[in-house]
Design an enzyme around this catalytic site. Structure first.
Site, PDB file in Angstrom:
ATOM      1  N   HIS A 106       7.766  -5.260 120.751  1.00 55.44           N
ATOM      2  CA  HIS A 106       9.199  -5.077 120.991  1.00 55.44           C
ATOM      3  C   HIS A 106       9.540  -3.637 120.560  1.00 55.44           C
ATOM      4  O   HIS A 106       8.927  -3.118 119.623  1.00 55.44           O
ATOM      5  CB  HIS A 106       9.950  -6.093 120.127  1.00 55.44           C
ATOM      6  CG  HIS A 106      11.415  -6.177 120.387  1.00 55.44           C
ATOM      7  ND1 HIS A 106      12.313  -5.272 119.876  1.00 55.44           N
ATOM      8  CD2 HIS A 106      12.143  -7.073 121.092  1.00 55.44           C
ATOM      9  CE1 HIS A 106      13.534  -5.617 120.255  1.00 55.44           C
ATOM     10  NE2 HIS A 106      13.458  -6.707 120.994  1.00 55.44           N
ATOM     11  N   GLN A 117       9.382 -13.845 116.619  1.00 63.30           N
ATOM     12  CA  GLN A 117       9.146 -14.964 117.540  1.00 63.30           C
ATOM     13  C   GLN A 117       8.173 -15.995 116.977  1.00 63.30           C
ATOM     14  O   GLN A 117       7.822 -16.944 117.675  1.00 63.30           O
ATOM     15  CB  GLN A 117       8.619 -14.440 118.892  1.00 63.30           C
ATOM     16  CG  GLN A 117       9.540 -13.490 119.617  1.00 63.30           C
ATOM     17  CD  GLN A 117      10.848 -14.125 120.090  1.00 63.30           C
ATOM     18  OE1 GLN A 117      11.018 -15.335 120.089  1.00 63.30           O
ATOM     19  NE2 GLN A 117      11.785 -13.280 120.476  1.00 63.30           N
ATOM     20  N   ASP A 174       5.536  -8.515 112.659  1.00 63.68           N
ATOM     21  CA  ASP A 174       6.835  -8.796 113.244  1.00 63.68           C
ATOM     22  C   ASP A 174       6.843 -10.293 113.573  1.00 63.68           C
ATOM     23  O   ASP A 174       6.193 -10.739 114.522  1.00 63.68           O
ATOM     24  CB  ASP A 174       7.013  -7.932 114.503  1.00 63.68           C
ATOM     25  CG  ASP A 174       8.262  -8.293 115.284  1.00 63.68           C
ATOM     26  OD1 ASP A 174       8.909  -9.304 114.958  1.00 63.68           O
ATOM     27  OD2 ASP A 174       8.587  -7.556 116.239  1.00 63.68           O
ATOM     28  N   LYS A 193      17.423 -16.247 115.421  1.00 63.26           N
ATOM     29  CA  LYS A 193      16.455 -16.863 116.344  1.00 63.26           C
ATOM     30  C   LYS A 193      15.912 -18.175 115.777  1.00 63.26           C
ATOM     31  O   LYS A 193      15.083 -18.827 116.392  1.00 63.26           O
ATOM     32  CB  LYS A 193      15.294 -15.904 116.615  1.00 63.26           C
ATOM     33  CG  LYS A 193      15.695 -14.635 117.373  1.00 63.26           C
ATOM     34  CD  LYS A 193      14.470 -13.827 117.719  1.00 63.26           C
ATOM     35  CE  LYS A 193      14.772 -12.379 118.021  1.00 63.26           C
ATOM     36  NZ  LYS A 193      15.393 -12.169 119.328  1.00 63.26           N
ATOM     37  N   CYS A 223      13.170  -5.475 126.085  1.00 61.49           N
ATOM     38  CA  CYS A 223      12.912  -4.478 125.032  1.00 61.49           C
ATOM     39  C   CYS A 223      11.422  -4.238 124.834  1.00 61.49           C
ATOM     40  O   CYS A 223      10.958  -4.036 123.697  1.00 61.49           O
ATOM     41  CB  CYS A 223      13.564  -4.865 123.707  1.00 61.49           C
ATOM     42  SG  CYS A 223      15.330  -5.069 123.820  1.00 61.49           S
TER      43      CYS A 223
HETATM   44  N1  7TS Z   1      10.623  -8.279 117.504  1.00 60.86           N
HETATM   45  C1  7TS Z   1      10.456  -9.235 118.435  1.00 60.86           C
HETATM   46  C2  7TS Z   1       9.084  -9.757 118.719  1.00 60.86           C
HETATM   47  C3  7TS Z   1      11.573  -9.738 119.110  1.00 60.86           C
HETATM   48  O1  7TS Z   1      11.409 -10.686 120.016  1.00 60.86           O
HETATM   49  C4  7TS Z   1      12.860  -9.211 118.799  1.00 60.86           C
HETATM   50  C5  7TS Z   1      14.072  -9.654 119.562  1.00 60.86           C
HETATM   51  C6  7TS Z   1      12.958  -8.249 117.807  1.00 60.86           C
HETATM   52  C7  7TS Z   1      11.820  -7.788 117.188  1.00 60.86           C
HETATM   53  C8  7TS Z   1      14.275  -7.712 117.372  1.00 60.86           C
HETATM   54  O2  7TS Z   1      15.029  -8.713 116.770  1.00 60.86           O
HETATM   55  P1  7TS Z   1      16.522  -8.434 116.336  1.00 60.86           P
HETATM   56  O3  7TS Z   1      16.999  -9.725 115.760  1.00 60.86           O
HETATM   57  O4  7TS Z   1      16.477  -7.323 115.362  1.00 60.86           O
HETATM   58  O5  7TS Z   1      17.254  -8.059 117.587  1.00 60.86           O
HETATM   59  N2  7TS Z   1      13.818 -10.122 120.843  1.00 60.86           N
HETATM   60  C9  7TS Z   1      14.735 -10.383 121.816  1.00 60.86           C
HETATM   61  C10 7TS Z   1      14.368 -10.913 123.042  1.00 60.86           C
HETATM   62  O6  7TS Z   1      13.213 -11.192 123.371  1.00 60.86           O
HETATM   63  N3  7TS Z   1      15.473 -11.054 123.777  1.00 60.86           N
HETATM   64  O7  7TS Z   1      16.526 -10.632 123.079  1.00 60.86           O
HETATM   65  C11 7TS Z   1      16.090 -10.205 121.834  1.00 60.86           C
END
Ligand code: 7TS
Length: 417
Positions: free
Chosen positions: A122, A202, A199, A225, A365
């Protein structure tokens, strides 16, 4: 296994209609829905004991402090952290990774060092390292992936060397669903003296994750999430690494003593939590962790594995669709990206939306990954604890309609409305 019917009753939003159709929520990788207990915990805080933490002598402040720190204990237990103070609250995964980039990495990555990431990161686990590499004269190395969307096993080992100072990698890819072998990669990186950041955006919401077992140095994840509210996430740091890290943000509450020209730092984890924190949302994340713990993370994983298997078997029958990521569900989370060469993913997403089905479309992303796969975007359905086979059936049926509609000009011309 999960009692999905009972679970669905705990999520008020699942009762709503979209364009007069029952909501089919399949955008869980972007953010999950929230159970009543999480929503109620926010109301309880604001109605019952709203006060600032760590500074009041009055009852409300002490109550808020207890609940806020109790939530940290819950999150620490949930990920197997050895001490609650090794969990630092952040806004989300992105902020957690940036915290490491601006503190540990800024101080420890030197000219000539290498930072290793994968081709399926990401942007949040790539762009911060681009800056560290540029600022510190280090090099960013990117482990390539195979056509199946897994780390290329013939190349992965050669990327982790004595030059590696940090391996930063996701445990589950948000764009492919691939589960990466982070435990063995951590072992390899540690053998060369490198640190490892996982990370977990997910993975932590969807499977048992234990930082002691993984032996990682850093784990970043987001509350929103995993049934929690937006605006709260966490960074786990191995205690001996955290002990030596300089603060990220400076200001109130992170200090011990302050003079006009200098200051000393508070103990952990306060040293990393300047200013009034996100009290309500941290407490509500604790409620989300309670909910997941009661279900059991093994059961959560098993439910998603079975539903993913079912969804893949159904989606595979649509010949016009390209599917991405490993087809073996033991190597994949509940993330289902698909693509048709003639129809733009946004068109598919819009068509599905009119039938009440929420998915995400775009590059998710992960622009460098899309480039490596030779496409610009995918449509992506992503599953969670409340999703059912009936919902997958609906997705597949409407998807077939959509493909017919967009690839058959006559039908499109005659469609009402
Ligand atoms: N890393 C991964 C693997 C992610 O899927 C996401 C967000 C992030 C980092 C960033 O997370 P945040 O909470 O800081 O935004 N992924 C997604 C997605 O797949 N669709 O919308 C956000």
């Amino acid at each position: 296994m999960l009692d999905v019917k009972a679970i669905r009753k705990n999520f008020p939003i699942l009762d709503r209609k979209v364009y007069g159709k029952p909501l089919v929520y399949l955008d869980n990788a972007a953010t999950s829905q929230k159970p009543h207990s999480v929503i109620q915990s926010l109301v309880d805080y604001y109605e019952g004991y709203n006060a600032n933490v760590h500074r009041g002598v009055h009852a409300l402040s002490m109550e808020a402090t207890d609940k806020y720190e109790e939530a940290r204990h819950k999150v620490a237990r949930f990920i197997g952290a050895p001490k609650p103070e090794s969990v630092i609250w952040t806004r989300n995964t992105s902020e957690a990774i940036n915290l490491v980039a601006y503190t540990w990495a800024a101080a420890n990555i030197k000219a000539g060092d290498e930072i290793v990431v994968s081709q399926m990161e990401h942007h949040s686990n790539l762009v911060p390292w681009q800056k560290v590499a540029r600022d510190n004269g280090a090099t960013l190395q990117v482990i390539p992936i195979t056509k199946e969307g897994v780390l290329d096993p013939s190349q992965t080992d050669s990327f982790i060397t004595r030059k590696t100072k940090l391996l930063a990698i996701n445990q589950v890819s948000n764009s492919l669903g691939t589960i990466n072998p982070v435990k063995s990669l951590t072992k390899k990186a540690h053998a060369f003296g490198a640190k490892v950041l996982i990370d977990g955006a997910q993975s932590v919401p969807h499977m048992p994750v234990d930082v002691k077992d993984l032996d990682c140095d850093f784990l970043a994840f987001s509350g929103h999430k995993m049934l929690g509210p937006t605006g709260i996430g966490a960074l786990y740091v191995k205690p001996d690494v955290l002990e030596k890290m300089e603060p990220f943000l400076r200001g109130g509450e992170m200090v011990l003593e302050v003079w006009n020209d200098r200051a000393t730092w508070n103990g952990l984890p306060m040293r990393f939590e300047a200013g009034t924190p996100n009290i309500a949302d941290a407490i509500a994340l604790g409620a989300a962790v309670d909910y997941l713990t009661a279900l059991g993370m093994d059961n959560v994983r098993e439910h998603e594995k079975q539903l993913t298997q079912y969804a893949l078997s159904q989606l595979k029958q649509i010949e016009e669709l390209d599917l991405f990521g490993p087809m073996d569900v033991s190597q994949r989370g509940g993330i289902l990206p698909f693509h048709n060469s003639e129809v733009h993913p946004h068109d598919l997403g819009t068509y599905l939306d009119r039938e009440g089905i929420a998915i995400r479309t775009g590059h998710h992303c992960t622009m460098p990954l899309m480039r490596a796969m030779g496409i610009v975007a995918t449509a992506r359905a992503s599953l969670y604890i409340y999703n059912t086979e009936e919902e997958v059936d609906k997705l597949v049926a409407v998807l077939k309609d959509a493909l017919r509609y967009f690839t058959d000009g006559t039908k499109r011309a005659n469609r009402p409305g």
